[in-house]
Scaffold this motif. Structure first.
Motif, PDB file in Angstrom:
ATOM      1  N   LYS A 115       0.564  -1.153  -0.137  1.00 43.34           N
ATOM      2  CA  LYS A 115      -0.012  -0.068  -0.177  1.00 43.34           C
ATOM      3  C   LYS A 115       0.503   1.197   0.107  1.00 43.34           C
ATOM      4  O   LYS A 115       1.217   1.538   0.639  1.00 43.34           O
ATOM      5  N   PRO A 116       0.389   2.068  -1.052  1.00 49.88           N
ATOM      6  CA  PRO A 116       1.447   3.932  -1.036  1.00 49.88           C
ATOM      7  C   PRO A 116       0.725   4.420  -0.331  1.00 49.88           C
ATOM      8  O   PRO A 116       1.961   5.662   0.084  1.00 49.88           O
ATOM      9  N   GLY A 117      -0.548   4.582  -0.384  1.00 44.59           N
ATOM     10  CA  GLY A 117      -0.666   5.459   1.325  1.00 44.59           C
ATOM     11  C   GLY A 117      -2.184   4.796   1.936  1.00 44.59           C
ATOM     12  O   GLY A 117      -2.084   4.316   1.904  1.00 44.59           O
ATOM     13  N   ASN A 118      -2.748   6.201   2.629  1.00 39.24           N
ATOM     14  CA  ASN A 118      -3.707   5.281   3.415  1.00 39.24           C
ATOM     15  C   ASN A 118      -5.325   5.870   2.528  1.00 39.24           C
ATOM     16  O   ASN A 118      -4.892   5.935   0.887  1.00 39.24           O
ATOM     17  N   LEU A 119      -6.424   5.749   2.482  1.00 37.84           N
ATOM     18  CA  LEU A 119      -7.642   5.798   2.003  1.00 37.84           C
ATOM     19  C   LEU A 119      -7.874   7.138   1.676  1.00 37.84           C
ATOM     20  O   LEU A 119      -8.216   6.850  -0.072  1.00 37.84           O
ATOM     21  N   TYR A 120      -7.717   8.414   1.864  1.00 36.77           N
ATOM     22  CA  TYR A 120      -7.680   9.239   0.981  1.00 36.77           C
ATOM     23  C   TYR A 120      -7.236   9.772  -0.465  1.00 36.77           C
ATOM     24  O   TYR A 120      -6.892   9.691  -1.102  1.00 36.77           O
ATOM     25  N   PHE A 121      -5.690   8.964   0.365  1.00 38.37           N
ATOM     26  CA  PHE A 121      -4.858   9.363  -1.520  1.00 38.37           C
ATOM     27  C   PHE A 121      -5.237   8.068  -2.090  1.00 38.37           C
ATOM     28  O   PHE A 121      -5.128   8.642  -3.360  1.00 38.37           O
ATOM     29  N   ALA A 122      -5.473   6.723  -1.727  1.00 38.62           N
ATOM     30  CA  ALA A 122      -5.905   5.671  -2.780  1.00 38.62           C
ATOM     31  C   ALA A 122      -7.190   6.051  -3.682  1.00 38.62           C
ATOM     32  O   ALA A 122      -7.249   6.469  -5.013  1.00 38.62           O
ATOM     33  N   TYR A 123      -8.138   7.028  -3.080  1.00 35.48           N
ATOM     34  CA  TYR A 123      -9.736   8.096  -3.424  1.00 35.48           C
ATOM     35  C   TYR A 123      -9.211   8.918  -4.559  1.00 35.48           C
ATOM     36  O   TYR A 123      -9.225   8.269  -5.708  1.00 35.48           O
ATOM     37  N   ASP A 124      -7.926   8.846  -4.500  1.00 36.96           N
ATOM     38  CA  ASP A 124      -8.088  10.810  -4.741  1.00 36.96           C
ATOM     39  C   ASP A 124      -6.888  10.472  -5.917  1.00 36.96           C
ATOM     40  O   ASP A 124      -7.259  10.498  -7.165  1.00 36.96           O
ATOM     41  N   TYR A 125      -5.471   9.302  -5.729  1.00 35.95           N
ATOM     42  CA  TYR A 125      -4.974   8.359  -7.234  1.00 35.95           C
ATOM     43  C   TYR A 125      -6.101   8.444  -7.669  1.00 35.95           C
ATOM     44  O   TYR A 125      -5.728   8.436  -9.573  1.00 35.95           O
ATOM     45  N   ASP A 126      -7.444   7.094  -7.554  1.00 34.51           N
ATOM     46  CA  ASP A 126      -8.220   6.707  -8.660  1.00 34.51           C
ATOM     47  C   ASP A 126      -9.168   7.904  -9.497  1.00 34.51           C
ATOM     48  O   ASP A 126      -9.520   7.719 -10.931  1.00 34.51           O
ATOM     49  N   ARG A 127      -9.186   8.622  -8.946  1.00 35.32           N
ATOM     50  CA  ARG A 127      -9.733  10.146  -9.632  1.00 35.32           C
ATOM     51  C   ARG A 127      -8.837  10.007  -9.888  1.00 35.32           C
ATOM     52  O   ARG A 127      -8.882  11.460 -11.756  1.00 35.32           O
ATOM     53  N   VAL A 128      -7.446  10.573 -10.458  1.00 37.02           N
ATOM     54  CA  VAL A 128      -6.911  11.715 -10.797  1.00 37.02           C
ATOM     55  C   VAL A 128      -6.037  10.397 -12.494  1.00 37.02           C
ATOM     56  O   VAL A 128      -5.294  10.779 -12.843  1.00 37.02           O
ATOM     57  N   ALA A 129      -6.399   8.991 -11.870  1.00 37.83           N
ATOM     58  CA  ALA A 129      -5.656   8.097 -13.240  1.00 37.83           C
ATOM     59  C   ALA A 129      -6.084   8.096 -13.814  1.00 37.83           C
ATOM     60  O   ALA A 129      -6.169   6.971 -14.755  1.00 37.83           O
ATOM     61  N   LEU A 130      -7.118   8.408 -14.488  1.00 37.96           N
ATOM     62  CA  LEU A 130      -7.742   8.785 -16.260  1.00 37.96           C
ATOM     63  C   LEU A 130      -8.686   7.980 -16.115  1.00 37.96           C
ATOM     64  O   LEU A 130      -8.018   6.811 -16.837  1.00 37.96           O
ATOM     65  N   ASP A 131      -9.943   7.886 -15.368  1.00 38.64           N
ATOM     66  CA  ASP A 131     -10.524   6.615 -15.410  1.00 38.64           C
ATOM     67  C   ASP A 131     -10.307   5.597 -15.876  1.00 38.64           C
ATOM     68  O   ASP A 131     -10.884   4.525 -16.657  1.00 38.64           O
TER      69      ASP A 131
END
Length: 194
Positions: free
Chosen positions: A159-175
């Motif tokens: 895991k590279p980060g917490n859930l807030y990072f994961a949600y943000d990453y999913d949003r910015v990772a180009l759909d």
């Protein structure tokens, strides 16, 4: 592992191997079919520094600054949420990778290569997430060309980060341009324990 057991990619050419960077990290640049770049990040090796990067799993803010040396300050943005936190060892390691990778991305772009795959296994997968988040936010903030398309493939990464990072990453990772493959019996993707 014996490198001779794994055949070399048939349609890809190795164009760059980094020196050892940061905490015993390395990466390679491959070109596939003359129009796709592949950034491959090495996983853990049997060295104290490599494992230090893994074990320094304290969470730090996903946006900030690391002063690594007097002449080396890493300003990073990996998420927008102030609650997002990331793996400190991976951010430190990524600082060295970014410094070496960004000039290569610039060179690739100048010769017309705009499709870039970021990939890594295990430790290299954790670094791939942090690197990709950094590159995607640089692009979103206008520091990298908008027409570069990043695609991220990781396998068995922690895991590279917490859930807030994961949600943000999913949003910015180009759909959906980020893929992670795990084996449910593998303990590494369950670390660090949260």
């Amino acid at each position: 592992a014996n490198k001779d057991l794994m055949p070399k990619p048939k349609y890809s050419k190795l164009v760059y191997q980094s020196p050892v960077l940061g905490l015993d990290n390395k990466w390679e640049l491959w070109i596939k079919d003359q129009h796709i770049a592949i950034i491959g990040i090495r996983g853990s090796i049997m060295s104290t520094d490599s494992w230090l990067a893994n074990l320094f799993a304290v969470q730090i803010p996903a946006k900030g600054q690391l002063t690594i040396a007097e002449d080396f300050v890493f300003n990073y943005k990996l998420a927008e949420s102030p609650k997002a936190a990331v793996h400190a060892g991976y951010v430190f390691s990524t600082a060295f990778l970014v410094r070496d990778i960004l000039p290569k991305i610039d060179s690739l772009y100048k010769i017309g290569i705009k499709d870039i795959i970021v990939s890594g296994h295990s430790h290299g997968g954790g670094l791939s997430y942090i690197l990709a988040a950094n590159l995607l936010w640089q692009q979103k903030d206008g520091l990298l060309p908008q027409d570069i398309r990043f695609k991220i493939y990781t396998t068995a990464s922690p895991k590279p980060g917490n859930l807030y990072f994961a949600y943000d990453y999913d949003r910015v990772a180009l759909d959906g341009w980020s893929y992670h493959v795990v084996n449910t019996e593998d303990w590494v993707p369950q670390t660090p324990f949260t």
